[in-house]
Design an enzyme around this catalytic site. Structure first.
Site, PDB file in Angstrom:
ATOM      1  N   CYS A  50       0.842  -1.204   0.000  1.00 19.54           N
ATOM      2  CA  CYS A  50       0.000   0.000   0.000  1.00 19.54           C
ATOM      3  C   CYS A  50       0.880   1.258   0.000  1.00 19.54           C
ATOM      4  O   CYS A  50       1.489   1.565  -1.016  1.00 19.54           O
ATOM      5  CB  CYS A  50      -0.966  -0.064   1.186  1.00 19.54           C
ATOM      6  SG  CYS A  50      -2.286   1.140   1.066  1.00 19.54           S
ATOM      7  N   HIS A 144      -3.723  -5.250   0.875  1.00 19.13           N
ATOM      8  CA  HIS A 144      -3.113  -5.627   2.159  1.00 19.13           C
ATOM      9  C   HIS A 144      -3.054  -7.154   2.319  1.00 19.13           C
ATOM     10  O   HIS A 144      -4.080  -7.767   2.594  1.00 19.13           O
ATOM     11  CB  HIS A 144      -3.907  -5.005   3.311  1.00 19.13           C
ATOM     12  CG  HIS A 144      -3.690  -3.537   3.395  1.00 19.13           C
ATOM     13  ND1 HIS A 144      -2.736  -2.979   4.194  1.00 19.13           N
ATOM     14  CD2 HIS A 144      -4.275  -2.509   2.732  1.00 19.13           C
ATOM     15  CE1 HIS A 144      -2.738  -1.669   4.043  1.00 19.13           C
ATOM     16  NE2 HIS A 144      -3.672  -1.353   3.151  1.00 19.13           N
ATOM     17  N   GLU A 146      -1.643  -8.705   4.719  1.00 18.93           N
ATOM     18  CA  GLU A 146      -1.536  -9.056   6.141  1.00 18.93           C
ATOM     19  C   GLU A 146      -2.891  -9.208   6.813  1.00 18.93           C
ATOM     20  O   GLU A 146      -2.969  -9.619   7.960  1.00 18.93           O
ATOM     21  CB  GLU A 146      -0.686  -8.021   6.875  1.00 18.93           C
ATOM     22  CG  GLU A 146      -1.337  -6.657   7.125  1.00 18.93           C
ATOM     23  CD  GLU A 146      -1.314  -5.700   5.932  1.00 18.93           C
ATOM     24  OE1 GLU A 146      -1.082  -6.152   4.791  1.00 18.93           O
ATOM     25  OE2 GLU A 146      -1.554  -4.498   6.144  1.00 18.93           O
ATOM     26  N   SER A 199      -8.889 -10.150  33.141  1.00 20.34           N
ATOM     27  CA  SER A 199     -10.193  -9.584  32.804  1.00 20.34           C
ATOM     28  C   SER A 199     -11.215 -10.675  32.522  1.00 20.34           C
ATOM     29  O   SER A 199     -12.397 -10.388  32.392  1.00 20.34           O
ATOM     30  CB  SER A 199     -10.041  -8.729  31.552  1.00 20.34           C
ATOM     31  OG  SER A 199      -9.670  -9.569  30.469  1.00 20.34           O
ATOM     32  N   SER A 204      -5.459 -12.161  28.834  1.00 19.33           N
ATOM     33  CA  SER A 204      -4.962 -12.072  30.211  1.00 19.33           C
ATOM     34  C   SER A 204      -5.005 -13.444  30.882  1.00 19.33           C
ATOM     35  O   SER A 204      -4.150 -13.761  31.706  1.00 19.33           O
ATOM     36  CB  SER A 204      -5.718 -11.024  31.010  1.00 19.33           C
ATOM     37  OG  SER A 204      -7.071 -11.360  31.123  1.00 19.33           O
ATOM     38  N   ASP A 430     -50.943  -3.060  23.481  1.00 21.83           N
ATOM     39  CA  ASP A 430     -51.943  -2.064  23.090  1.00 21.83           C
ATOM     40  C   ASP A 430     -51.634  -0.658  23.582  1.00 21.83           C
ATOM     41  O   ASP A 430     -52.471   0.232  23.530  1.00 21.83           O
ATOM     42  CB  ASP A 430     -53.364  -2.450  23.576  1.00 21.83           C
ATOM     43  CG  ASP A 430     -53.857  -3.681  22.866  1.00 21.83           C
ATOM     44  OD1 ASP A 430     -53.320  -3.958  21.770  1.00 21.83           O
ATOM     45  OD2 ASP A 430     -54.736  -4.369  23.406  1.00 21.83           O
ATOM     46  N   LYS A 485     -15.742  -3.172   8.647  1.00 15.42           N
ATOM     47  CA  LYS A 485     -14.592  -2.401   9.149  1.00 15.42           C
ATOM     48  C   LYS A 485     -13.449  -2.591   8.159  1.00 15.42           C
ATOM     49  O   LYS A 485     -13.051  -3.730   7.944  1.00 15.42           O
ATOM     50  CB  LYS A 485     -14.165  -2.890  10.517  1.00 15.42           C
ATOM     51  CG  LYS A 485     -12.881  -2.189  10.992  1.00 15.42           C
ATOM     52  CD  LYS A 485     -12.384  -2.689  12.323  1.00 15.42           C
ATOM     53  CE  LYS A 485     -11.118  -1.948  12.704  1.00 15.42           C
ATOM     54  NZ  LYS A 485     -10.598  -2.319  14.014  1.00 15.42           N
TER      55      LYS A 485
HETATM   56  P1  XMP Z   1     -12.464  -1.395  17.049  1.00 19.00           P
HETATM   57  O1  XMP Z   1     -13.720  -0.848  17.668  1.00 19.00           O
HETATM   58  O2  XMP Z   1     -11.289  -0.464  17.180  1.00 19.00           O
HETATM   59  O3  XMP Z   1     -12.098  -2.669  17.906  1.00 19.00           O
HETATM   60  O4  XMP Z   1     -12.664  -1.888  15.649  1.00 19.00           O
HETATM   61  C1  XMP Z   1     -11.109  -3.601  17.609  1.00 19.00           C
HETATM   62  C2  XMP Z   1     -11.024  -4.535  18.794  1.00 19.00           C
HETATM   63  O5  XMP Z   1     -10.555  -3.802  19.943  1.00 19.00           O
HETATM   64  C3  XMP Z   1     -11.503  -3.857  20.985  1.00 19.00           C
HETATM   65  N1  XMP Z   1     -11.517  -2.545  21.640  1.00 19.00           N
HETATM   66  C4  XMP Z   1     -10.959  -2.294  22.830  1.00 19.00           C
HETATM   67  N2  XMP Z   1     -10.318  -3.096  23.688  1.00 19.00           N
HETATM   68  N3  XMP Z   1     -10.024  -1.282  25.160  1.00 19.00           N
HETATM   69  C5  XMP Z   1      -9.865  -2.583  24.859  1.00 19.00           C
HETATM   70  O6  XMP Z   1      -9.305  -3.304  25.681  1.00 19.00           O
HETATM   71  C6  XMP Z   1     -10.658  -0.408  24.346  1.00 19.00           C
HETATM   72  O7  XMP Z   1     -10.787   0.771  24.650  1.00 19.00           O
HETATM   73  C7  XMP Z   1     -11.151  -0.954  23.118  1.00 19.00           C
HETATM   74  N4  XMP Z   1     -11.823  -0.404  22.069  1.00 19.00           N
HETATM   75  C8  XMP Z   1     -12.022  -1.409  21.165  1.00 19.00           C
HETATM   76  C9  XMP Z   1     -12.822  -4.193  20.326  1.00 19.00           C
HETATM   77  O8  XMP Z   1     -13.714  -4.806  21.235  1.00 19.00           O
HETATM   78  C10 XMP Z   1     -12.362  -5.117  19.207  1.00 19.00           C
HETATM   79  O9  XMP Z   1     -12.141  -6.424  19.666  1.00 19.00           O
END
Ligand code: XMP
Length: 493
Positions: A50, A144, A146, A199, A204, A430, A485
């Site tokens: 890219c 991409h 990867e 968590s 973890s 209703d 995404k």
């Molecule tokens: P997004 O929303 O960025 O998420 O596409 C990609 C992955 O990351 C997780 N995610 C987080 N994990 N703290 C975390 O520990 C955060 O603030 C956070 N924001 C997004 C999300 O659940 C997905 O698996």
């Protein structure tokens, strides 16, 4: 992984090849990152991906231009073979089909071929989606390889690393477990103690189990209940980690403290900061207590950092473009004089799962969908109140329960219910109601960098929506998010 500011002359070793990564910049930006031009002179294979392709073209005097159409998502790539030309040209796509499904994510694209280069792949929107130098082993690709949505990506990288760079493939998970346990024992020493947050997620838990295997009860795990975890989460995690895996774990209920600080906050990044900072305060307090009670100094902090987090932090300007602030407990290191120990820092999520299975962690935990640190707080769009948490939790629980009952949990990479900050009209019993809206999100991905929405059967969605509006007070509508995404992220905030 090295930042592009790395000068090859300063390395104490010679690379067998170089991969130039993507970047959110355009090569024409005034502050655009540029690679040390000697990478093109040391006579090792170079693959530009890219932005890396544009960087190769830019270094070879050719025009890169803004695409007339930005391209995000799936594209069909046609491979152009050059059987009469020098044999290195076709190696990148050797053994692959002539038409490949690839993932694009770019604004700029190449407008003309640099001198001495030939086209090795095209897409309808990118006439130079793949280029190779006619004499040198220099390659550029616009897509991409990867990301998992480029299904041939692994094979292409293998062609580059093994066939072109002559690298050996000698990494195995068995070797990783043995060497990592040995390394932890050496680093921690015979009496050292380690503390770490868990968590209930796979990273973890796997890091904790590996640490437990290496040093037993000299590893102290802490689970902080932040009030925005899933339904019954703390109880379940406690049971699995202590009874099932023998890990020395303390659970701290700090839910009121977290929810108190989140009161009135709507901005997602503020929520993340509050949760991250409060987490550090609570964890620090509890760690000091564990240290006092365990009678010995604790020198190390365990973190389940994965390779994608490492990639994020290696950039020519520090962490690369911040898309969302993912919280971590890095701030603890300075305050508590703890040294960081990160046994998973060279692994991707799929590898962590294989490792977890090897370490005897139950299947349902190993395959658990990831859950963000700020939990349900970033799935409640708007203010996080105990009432909103209860609604989001219940809806999420129903959705996941139905996904499991339908045998779909493992097919989906991440699924959850979010609570939208809008109200809609409905009729229930209703009566006219004016209630909240739940958005369901379910995606397929392995690297979480790109994702596609999961194509549920309509009957399944009808059943989930029916259960949610009937069983969750305050909700009168359910919608399903069908955004990929990029451009959408996996979480809504
Ligand atoms: P997004 O929303 O960025 O998420 O596409 C990609 C992955 O990351 C997780 N995610 C987080 N994990 N703290 C975390 O520990 C955060 O603030 C956070 N924001 C997004 C999300 O659940 C997905 O698996």
């Amino acid at each position: 992984m090295l930042p592009c500011t790395q000068k090859l002359a300063d390395l104490s070793w010679k690379p067998k090849g170089v991969i130039l990564s993507g970047s959110p910049y355009s090569v024409y930006d005034a502050d655009a990152p540029h690679v040390d031009p000697t990478v093109f002179e040391i006579e090792v294979p170079v693959l530009g991906v890219c932005y890396g392709l544009q960087e190769i073209a830019w270094n070879h005097g050719k025009d890169v231009s803004a695409g007339n159409r930005k391209e995000y998502g799936h594209a069909i790539l046609s491979v152009a073979r050059h059987t009469d030309a020098p044999s290195h040209i076709d190696v990148l796509f050797s053994g692959l089909a002539d038409e490949l499904e690839v993932w694009m994510s770019h604004g700029d694209r190449l407008r003309a071929l640099p001198m001495d280069f030939v086209t090795i792949a095209t897409t309808p929107n990118a006439p130079f989606a793949g280029i190779a130098h006619a004499q040198k082993k220099l390659y550029g690709i616009q897509f991409h390889p990867e990301v998992t949505h480029t299904s041939c990506g692994k094979a292409l990288i293998e062609n580059f690393a093994v066939k072109l760079c002559q690298c050996k493939q000698n990494w195995t998970m068995e070797r990783f477990v043995d060497t990592e346990i040995d390394r932890i024992r050496k680093v921690v020493g015979a009496t050292g103690q380690v503390i770490g947050a868990v968590s209930g997620g796979v990273d973890s838990t796997v890091a904790a189990k590996l640490m437990h295997e290496a040093i037993g009860d000299r590893f102290h795990a802490i689970l902080v209940d932040n009030g925005v975890m899933r339904l019954n989460e703390c109880k379940t995690v406690h049971k699995t980690l202590t009874e099932g895996l023998g890990i020395n774990l303390t659970v701290v209920d700090a839910s009121e403290e977290f929810l108190g600080k989140l009161k009135g906050v709507e901005d997602p990044e503020k929520k993340r900061k509050i949760i991250g900072n409060t987490f550090i305060e609570v964890f620090q307090r509890e760690s000091e207590r564990v240290m006092r009670e365990s009678g010995g100094a604790v020198d190390f902090l365990l973190q389940g950092t994965l390779y994608p987090d490492v990639i994020e932090s290696i950039s020519f300007k520090g962490p690369s473009a911040t898309i969302k602030t993912h919280h971590n407990v890095g701030g603890l290191l300075e305050n508590m004089k703890l040294k960081l120990i990160e046994p998973l820092r060279e692994l991707f999520k799929d590898e962590v799962r294989v490792l977890g299975t090897k370490l005897g962690i139950p299947e349902d935990l190993v395959w658990r969908h990831p859950f963000p640190g700020p939990g349900i707080a970033i799935r409640i769009l708007g203010e996080v109140t105990p009432g909103q948490v209860a609604i989001a939790r219940k809806a999420d629980h129903i959705f996941i329960e139905e996904i499991k009952a339908a045998g779909l949990y493992r097919k989906i990479s991440q699924a959850y219910a979010a609570l939208l900050p809008v109200r809609a009209v409905g009729v229930m019993g209703d009566k006219r109601v004016y209630d909240q809206v739940i958005a369901l999100r379910a995606v397929e991905t392995t690297d979480y960098m790109t994702a596609d929405w999961f194509d549920f059967d309509g009957r399944f969605l009808r059943k989930v929506a029916g259960r949610i509006v009937n069983e969750v007070d305050g909700v009168c509508r359910v919608v399903y998010d069908v955004t990929q995404k990029p451009p959408g992220t996996i979480e809504l905030q």
